[in-house]
Design a protein around this motif. Structure first.
Motif, short mmCIF file in Angstrom:
data_model
loop_
_atom_site.label_atom_id
_atom_site.label_comp_id
_atom_site.label_asym_id
_atom_site.label_seq_id
_atom_site.Cartn_x
_atom_site.Cartn_y
_atom_site.Cartn_z
N CYS A 54 0.80 -1.23 0.00
CA CYS A 54 0.00 0.00 0.00
C CYS A 54 0.84 1.28 0.00
O CYS A 54 0.35 2.33 -0.40
CB CYS A 54 -0.93 0.03 1.21
N HIS A 77 -7.74 2.31 -1.90
CA HIS A 77 -6.94 2.14 -0.69
C HIS A 77 -5.43 2.28 -1.01
O HIS A 77 -4.71 2.97 -0.29
CB HIS A 77 -7.24 0.78 -0.08
N PRO A 115 0.06 -2.38 10.19
CA PRO A 115 -0.85 -2.45 9.06
C PRO A 115 -2.31 -2.48 9.51
O PRO A 115 -2.62 -2.89 10.63
CB PRO A 115 -0.50 -3.76 8.36
N TYR A 119 -6.29 -5.31 6.09
CA TYR A 119 -5.24 -5.85 5.21
C TYR A 119 -4.95 -7.32 5.53
O TYR A 119 -4.58 -8.09 4.67
CB TYR A 119 -3.97 -5.00 5.34
N HIS A 123 -3.89 -11.17 3.73
CA HIS A 123 -2.44 -11.15 3.91
C HIS A 123 -2.06 -11.50 5.35
O HIS A 123 -1.55 -10.67 6.09
CB HIS A 123 -1.88 -9.76 3.58
#
Length: 155
Positions: A54, A77, A115, A119, A123
């Motif tokens: 990101c 995003h 994070p 996410y 992930h």
């Protein structure tokens, strides 16, 4: 009820014809945070796994990024993440802005705001352990000190 389902199915199929652009900007190794800060391999691995999708121009798009409207959310995003902090172009930031971004990194990682929880859905490997979080914060604090010294030296 049947008509509503058919309409929704047709709409879902139609929006698949509007894919997102998954092209990443070309790499700029001379401007990349990990390169210019000569980051240790341990930190490189953590950041590439938990931050770079990101916050860099090295996004690895998952399989579900081909399905609209999820892809639209994902692309927005990523664009917002890059706009806020792009590690791939970190060297172009003025020293005071670099310092501010590093301070934000410390705060966000310490407070477990990054994070993002969302996410982790696709992930799981990006989820930071307490040790990784601590390593990352300590690393950012060292980079902050080096950046502050650089700003003071150049005055």
């Amino acid at each position: 009820m049947k008509k509503i389902i058919v309409v929704l199915l047709v709409a879902f199929i139609m929006i698949q014809f509007f894919p997102i652009d998954k092209t990443n900007p070309p790499p700029t190794p001379g401007m990349d945070f990990l390169k210019i800060k000569n980051s240790p391999e341990k930190i490189v691995k953590i950041m590439r796994t938990s931050c770079y999708d990101c916050h860099s121009n090295e996004t690895k798009y998952p399989w579900y990024s081909s399905i609209s409207p999820v892809s639209w959310f994902l692309k927005n995003h990523i664009n917002e993440g890059r706009k806020h902090l792009n590690f791939s172009t970190f060297a172009v930031y003025e020293p005071k802005r670099q310092l501010h971004k590093i301070e934000e990194c410390i705060e966000m990682v310490e407070k477990k705001e990054m994070p993002l929880e969302s996410y982790y859905v696709g992930h799981q490997d990006a989820k930071l352990t307490d040790e990784q979080r601590s390593d990352l914060v300590q690393y950012f604090k060292r980079v902050k000190e080096d950046t502050e010294r650089g700003i003071m030296f150049n005055k």
